[in-house]
Design a protein around this motif. Structure first.
Motif, PDB file in Angstrom:
ATOM      1  N   ALA A 129      45.439 -10.681 -50.867  1.00 19.60           N
ATOM      2  CA  ALA A 129      44.394 -10.364 -51.835  1.00 19.60           C
ATOM      3  C   ALA A 129      44.781 -10.782 -53.248  1.00 19.60           C
ATOM      4  N   ASP A 130      43.767 -11.089 -54.033  1.00 15.65           N
ATOM      5  CA  ASP A 130      43.967 -11.332 -55.462  1.00 15.65           C
ATOM      6  C   ASP A 130      44.149 -10.014 -56.208  1.00 15.65           C
ATOM      7  N   CYS A 131      43.603  -8.941 -55.641  1.00 15.74           N
ATOM      8  CA  CYS A 131      43.704  -7.620 -56.264  1.00 15.74           C
ATOM      9  C   CYS A 131      43.679  -6.549 -55.194  1.00 15.74           C
ATOM     10  N   VAL A 132      44.540  -5.558 -55.345  1.00 13.73           N
ATOM     11  CA  VAL A 132      44.548  -4.382 -54.479  1.00 13.73           C
ATOM     12  C   VAL A 132      44.326  -3.161 -55.345  1.00 13.73           C
ATOM     13  N   ILE A 133      43.319  -2.377 -54.994  1.00 13.45           N
ATOM     14  CA  ILE A 133      43.040  -1.106 -55.662  1.00 13.45           C
ATOM     15  C   ILE A 133      43.477   0.023 -54.740  1.00 13.45           C
ATOM     16  N   THR A 151      52.035  -3.699 -51.511  1.00 10.14           N
ATOM     17  CA  THR A 151      52.266  -4.925 -52.274  1.00 10.14           C
ATOM     18  C   THR A 151      52.371  -6.158 -51.383  1.00 10.14           C
ATOM     19  N   ARG A 152      52.688  -5.962 -50.108  1.00  8.22           N
ATOM     20  CA  ARG A 152      52.712  -7.100 -49.186  1.00  8.22           C
ATOM     21  C   ARG A 152      51.315  -7.691 -48.984  1.00  8.22           C
ATOM     22  N   ARG A 186      51.403 -13.012 -58.216  1.00  6.75           N
ATOM     23  CA  ARG A 186      50.675 -12.775 -59.461  1.00  6.75           C
ATOM     24  C   ARG A 186      49.341 -12.065 -59.240  1.00  6.75           C
ATOM     25  N   GLY A 187      49.165 -11.507 -58.048  1.00  5.60           N
ATOM     26  CA  GLY A 187      47.991 -10.676 -57.805  1.00  5.60           C
ATOM     27  C   GLY A 187      48.103  -9.360 -58.550  1.00  5.60           C
ATOM     28  N   PHE A 192      45.671   5.877 -64.873  1.00  5.44           N
ATOM     29  CA  PHE A 192      45.087   4.602 -64.456  1.00  5.44           C
ATOM     30  C   PHE A 192      46.021   3.509 -64.941  1.00  5.44           C
ATOM     31  N   ILE A 193      46.523   2.700 -64.009  1.00  4.12           N
ATOM     32  CA  ILE A 193      47.534   1.709 -64.387  1.00  4.12           C
ATOM     33  C   ILE A 193      47.268   0.395 -63.653  1.00  4.12           C
ATOM     34  N   THR A 194      47.371  -0.708 -64.375  1.00 11.35           N
ATOM     35  CA  THR A 194      47.233  -2.029 -63.767  1.00 11.35           C
ATOM     36  C   THR A 194      48.525  -2.813 -63.977  1.00 11.35           C
ATOM     37  N   ALA A 195      48.881  -3.603 -62.984  1.00 13.84           N
ATOM     38  CA  ALA A 195      50.101  -4.396 -63.054  1.00 13.84           C
ATOM     39  C   ALA A 195      49.932  -5.643 -62.202  1.00 13.84           C
ATOM     40  N   TYR A 196      50.642  -6.694 -62.529  1.00 11.28           N
ATOM     41  CA  TYR A 196      50.567  -7.901 -61.718  1.00 11.28           C
ATOM     42  C   TYR A 196      51.914  -8.249 -61.129  1.00 11.28           C
ATOM     43  N   LYS A 197      51.832  -8.888 -59.986  1.00 12.90           N
ATOM     44  CA  LYS A 197      53.021  -9.247 -59.219  1.00 12.90           C
ATOM     45  C   LYS A 197      53.639 -10.499 -59.826  1.00 12.90           C
ATOM     46  N   GLU A 198      54.869 -10.385 -60.304  1.00 15.01           N
ATOM     47  CA  GLU A 198      55.487 -11.482 -61.037  1.00 15.01           C
ATOM     48  C   GLU A 198      55.815 -12.663 -60.140  1.00 15.01           C
ATOM     49  N   LYS A 199      56.215 -12.394 -58.893  1.00 14.36           N
ATOM     50  CA  LYS A 199      56.594 -13.482 -57.980  1.00 14.36           C
ATOM     51  C   LYS A 199      55.811 -13.359 -56.685  1.00 14.36           C
TER      52      LYS A 199
END
Length: 260
Positions: free
Chosen positions: A156-160, A183-184, A189-190, A253-260
């Motif tokens: 996914a591009d985004c997981v909520i 996270t898998r 960078r999702g 409420f927190i947003t973060a992106y996957k660096e690798k």
């Protein structure tokens, strides 16, 4: 508090409609509206309308059978998959999705998103758009390393995930294990968007109390950065609701992106 003194969301039976009525309805006795309805909807609206989080595929892997937080997503993702661990929640979601008799009515949430967007003539269209964007509802198993097991899903591009890790995780080590499984599901960078309770130990469903993992903002930040995430937004709403149905101190409420 030892989680064994309370029931567990993914193991013990509970009434999914009671959860909706108690924490997400427009009933006059429902005191959590600011924290469970308006705050999440405002945060999701602001994040997605900024245009930084978008793509082809979004997974919502959350607690319960609520959908109000997804109204703001359907214009930014072509395919939404809803993942749930509880069979009764899946049945409740299917009632709403397929317009079946007895489905929970989300008119109050539709009205609120209409007010935020200033589009009074598109209230019904927004719900139709969301239903069209939801391509499948998938049963999950938290005990498996691959949460969806035999169902093959693209990354996914985004997981909520709204309140799910809070109620699934027995302790902080378990939270980390469950977070890794989520996270898998993400592309490199999702984006991961978490909605949770700070310093909570229980919520009430029917006559029973169910476990919530107690953690604070520092722990949440630490575990996300430890998994290689870059946190780009965090907002906290201190509790206003007066009720002994749940004992959280704040909503995060927190947003973060996957660096690798």
């Amino acid at each position: 508090m030892d989680c064994t003194s309370h029931k567990l969301y993914h193991i013990h039976d509970f009434d999914s409609r009671d959860i909706l009525d108690t924490y997400f309805s427009d009933k006059s006795e429902m005191v959590f509206g600011e924290e469970t309805l308006k705050f999440p909807m405002e945060k999701f609206h602001n994040i997605f309308s900024a245009g930084h989080i978008k793509g082809e595929v979004l997974f919502d892997i959350s607690f319960g059978s609520f959908i109000h937080h997804l109204y703001s997503t359907c214009g930014f993702f072509k395919q939404i998959s809803v993942l749930r661990f509880n069979e009764k929640c899946i049945m409740e979601l299917n009632k709403w999705l397929h317009r079946r008799t007895g489905a929970f009515v989300w008119d109050h949430a539709s009205t609120y998103i209409k007010e935020m967007e200033g589009k009074s003539d598109q209230c019904q269209d927004k719900e139709i758009m969301l239903k069209m964007a939801i391509k499948q509802i998938v049963k999950c198993d938290i005990e498996k390393e691959n949460l969806t097991d035999s169902v093959v899903l693209p990354q996914a591009d985004c997981v909520i995930s709204a309140w799910l890790l809070d109620v699934l995780s027995k302790d902080q080590d378990d939270y980390l294990r469950n977070l890794k499984k989520l996270t898998r599901l993400l592309k490199p960078r999702g984006h991961l968007i978490l909605l949770g309770c700070l310093n909570a130990t229980y919520f009430t469903a029917g006559q029973d109390r169910f476990h919530i993992l107690k953690y604070d903002e520092n722990y949440l930040r630490k575990v996300l950065t430890g998994e290689g995430f870059i946190i780009d937004h965090c907002d906290i709403l201190r509790r206003k609701a007066v009720s002994d149905l749940a004992d959280y101190e704040a909503i995060v409420f927190i947003t973060a992106y996957k660096e690798k």
